[in-house]
Motif scaffolding. Structure first.
Motif, PDB file in Angstrom:
ATOM      1  N   LYS A 186     -57.817 -60.639  14.508  1.00 17.24           N
ATOM      2  CA  LYS A 186     -59.234 -61.185  14.731  1.00 17.24           C
ATOM      3  C   LYS A 186     -59.114 -62.757  15.452  1.00 17.24           C
ATOM      4  O   LYS A 186     -58.257 -63.642  14.868  1.00 17.24           O
ATOM      5  CB  LYS A 186     -59.979 -61.168  13.519  1.00 17.24           C
ATOM      6  CG  LYS A 186     -60.388 -59.676  12.917  1.00 17.24           C
ATOM      7  CD  LYS A 186     -61.105 -59.092  13.832  1.00 17.24           C
ATOM      8  CE  LYS A 186     -61.462 -57.654  13.061  1.00 17.24           C
ATOM      9  NZ  LYS A 186     -62.427 -56.867  14.169  1.00 17.24           N
ATOM     10  N   PRO A 245     -55.014 -59.954  25.815  1.00 19.70           N
ATOM     11  CA  PRO A 245     -54.682 -58.675  25.867  1.00 19.70           C
ATOM     12  C   PRO A 245     -53.204 -58.404  25.326  1.00 19.70           C
ATOM     13  O   PRO A 245     -52.997 -57.116  25.092  1.00 19.70           O
ATOM     14  CB  PRO A 245     -54.709 -58.280  27.429  1.00 19.70           C
ATOM     15  CG  PRO A 245     -55.589 -59.440  28.045  1.00 19.70           C
ATOM     16  CD  PRO A 245     -55.325 -60.519  27.163  1.00 19.70           C
ATOM     17  N   GLY A 274     -52.523 -57.417  19.036  1.00 22.78           N
ATOM     18  CA  GLY A 274     -52.468 -56.319  18.356  1.00 22.78           C
ATOM     19  C   GLY A 274     -54.252 -55.928  17.983  1.00 22.78           C
ATOM     20  O   GLY A 274     -54.896 -56.859  17.854  1.00 22.78           O
ATOM     21  N   PRO A 275     -54.525 -54.715  17.894  1.00 22.70           N
ATOM     22  CA  PRO A 275     -56.018 -54.416  17.410  1.00 22.70           C
ATOM     23  C   PRO A 275     -56.382 -54.967  15.913  1.00 22.70           C
ATOM     24  O   PRO A 275     -57.692 -55.242  15.752  1.00 22.70           O
ATOM     25  CB  PRO A 275     -56.119 -52.924  17.499  1.00 22.70           C
ATOM     26  CG  PRO A 275     -54.549 -52.506  17.423  1.00 22.70           C
ATOM     27  CD  PRO A 275     -53.843 -53.436  17.763  1.00 22.70           C
ATOM     28  N   GLY A 276     -55.526 -55.228  15.281  1.00 23.80           N
ATOM     29  CA  GLY A 276     -55.752 -55.731  13.886  1.00 23.80           C
ATOM     30  C   GLY A 276     -55.859 -57.385  13.645  1.00 23.80           C
ATOM     31  O   GLY A 276     -56.226 -57.993  12.587  1.00 23.80           O
ATOM     32  N   ASP A 329     -63.451 -62.752   8.459  1.00 25.33           N
ATOM     33  CA  ASP A 329     -63.022 -61.614   8.662  1.00 25.33           C
ATOM     34  C   ASP A 329     -62.477 -60.628   7.288  1.00 25.33           C
ATOM     35  O   ASP A 329     -62.113 -59.604   6.923  1.00 25.33           O
ATOM     36  CB  ASP A 329     -62.056 -61.595   9.586  1.00 25.33           C
ATOM     37  CG  ASP A 329     -62.349 -62.070  10.807  1.00 25.33           C
ATOM     38  OD1 ASP A 329     -63.265 -61.258  11.488  1.00 25.33           O
ATOM     39  OD2 ASP A 329     -61.834 -63.044  11.223  1.00 25.33           O
TER      40      ASP A 329
END
Length: 381
Positions: A338, A331, A334-336, A284
């Motif tokens: 990986k 869930p 956070g979206p950041g 990533d």
């Protein structure tokens, strides 16, 4: 035209993480797995079951393959030599791989190449170890390692008396255990690692030098690049990596783990001739991941760019606990963040996956990565 077949020995998470890279490069990955539910077998379609020391299994694995490579070093060299003699490309080759299989062979060769290492000696008896301890500077202690078979802290003991490894000496004497290596107990300030890729035609690339944080002999987190690392020390670490790769004739990815001493001196600790835990951040955080690069290297394709995508990457291993919740926790992240899970059954201390966070502020990146890993592990941050 059929896709080139890359044959891999070993069905763990390293082979599993080669699969996306192989797909992107249009390669056919064939993995020799230990059982049908192993980490790699869950995602690789062509995954025959067999033991790495079984010549019949290896023969089937390499049938029609463009190259044979590995996700662990526990393969008999005699079998690899026989395959190579028949014209089957084996990368890294057995003459290089032996340096990752046998620590005494490794230390002997690195010393001959002028690579800085801790003071060391092969010890065959309690008297030999006692003499080594008597020569210790500072604390009268040594790190004793089994020359073969150790990993993730296994086969390693810090000793102050030969009696503490009496069982290992007995096993070595009867042929049921490996020879022993004694090394000085190095007063290091931190552990660094440099990842190197080399292809058979000689091209070499390195990724930024990283800091590796170990807990109980297991890698817990990796920070890329290593914080506050003097540029001259970073350049020296990269040069050491290149010297080892070229001096040992390594093809594929090589990890060189090092100690950094208080005065900035570097000493090589361990080698791994395959993708390595210290390089998981590259999936990533770098332009080319270690897994794509390994495939490129063993096929003698041009190597990819190794620059970091962000100023900082922090990779935290997800280790099994008694309360691991794993996918139930996704869930909450956070979206950041990986997340890479390996499909393994939960067991305390087992590497079940890793999380990576990238960004431009190290403290924020590290805090987010640690919190995410704790959430996935089902423990308090």
């Amino acid at each position: 035209m059929a896709a080139p077949v890359v044959a891999v020995v070993g069905g763990g998470q390293l082979a599993r993480m080669m699969a996306p890279a192989a797909t992107a490069l249009g390669l056919h990955l064939r993995v020799l797995v230990e059982d049908a539910v192993s980490s790699a077998a869950q995602v690789v379609v062509d995954a025959p079951v067999g033991e790495p020391g079984d010549p019949v299994a290896l023969e089937r694995l390499v049938s029609g393959a463009a190259v044979l490579t590995f996700e662990h070093e526990h393969v008999p060299n005699t079998l690899l030599t026989e395959l190579g003699d028949r014209g089957i490309p084996v990368h890294p080759g057995p003459d290089a791989l032996v340096h990752a299989q046998d620590k005494i062979v490794m230390r002997t060769r690195l010393t001959a190449l002028g690579v800085p290492c801790p003071r060391w000696a092969a010890v065959e008896s309690a008297d030999g170890l006692r003499q080594f301890l008597d020569q210790a500077t500072g604390e009268r202690a040594a790190v004793v390692k089994t020359a073969r078979g150790g990993y993730d802290g296994k086969g390693v003991r810090v000793v102050r008396d030969p009696a503490e490894v009496h069982d290992w000496f007995s096993a070595a004497a009867t042929g049921t255990g490996a020879p022993l290596l004694a090394e000085e107990l190095v007063p290091f300030t931190r552990e660094l690692a440099v990842l190197v890729a080399r292809r058979p035609s000689g091209e070499v690339r390195t990724w930024p030098v990283v800091e590796s944080v170990q807990r109980d002999g297991v890698c817990a987190e990796v920070i890329a690049p290593a914080p506050h690392l003097d540029p001259a020390t970073a350049a020296q670490a990269e040069q050491i990596g290149r010297t080892v790769a070229e001096g040992l004739g390594v093809t594929g990815v090589l990890a060189v783990e090092m100690f950094e001493l208080p005065d900035g001196t570097l000493l090589v600790n361990e080698l791994a001739m395959r993708p390595h835990n210290s390089g998981h951040w590259t999936i990533d955080g770098a332009v080319t991941s270690q897994f794509e690069q390994h495939l490129r290297a063993v096929l003698d394709l041009p190597l990819g760019e190794t620059a970091a995508r962000e100023p900082w990457s922090v990779m935290i291993n997800v280790l099994g606990s008694q309360h691991a919740v794993l996918t139930d926790a996704l869930p909450l992240l956070g979206p950041g963040v990986k997340v890479h899970l390996y499909g393994k059954a939960v067991r305390p201390g087992r590497k079940l996956g890793h999380v990576t966070v990238t960004g431009d502020d190290l403290e924020s990146v590290r805090a987010r990565a640690r919190a995410a890993a704790a959430t996935v592990m089902g423990v308090d941050a």
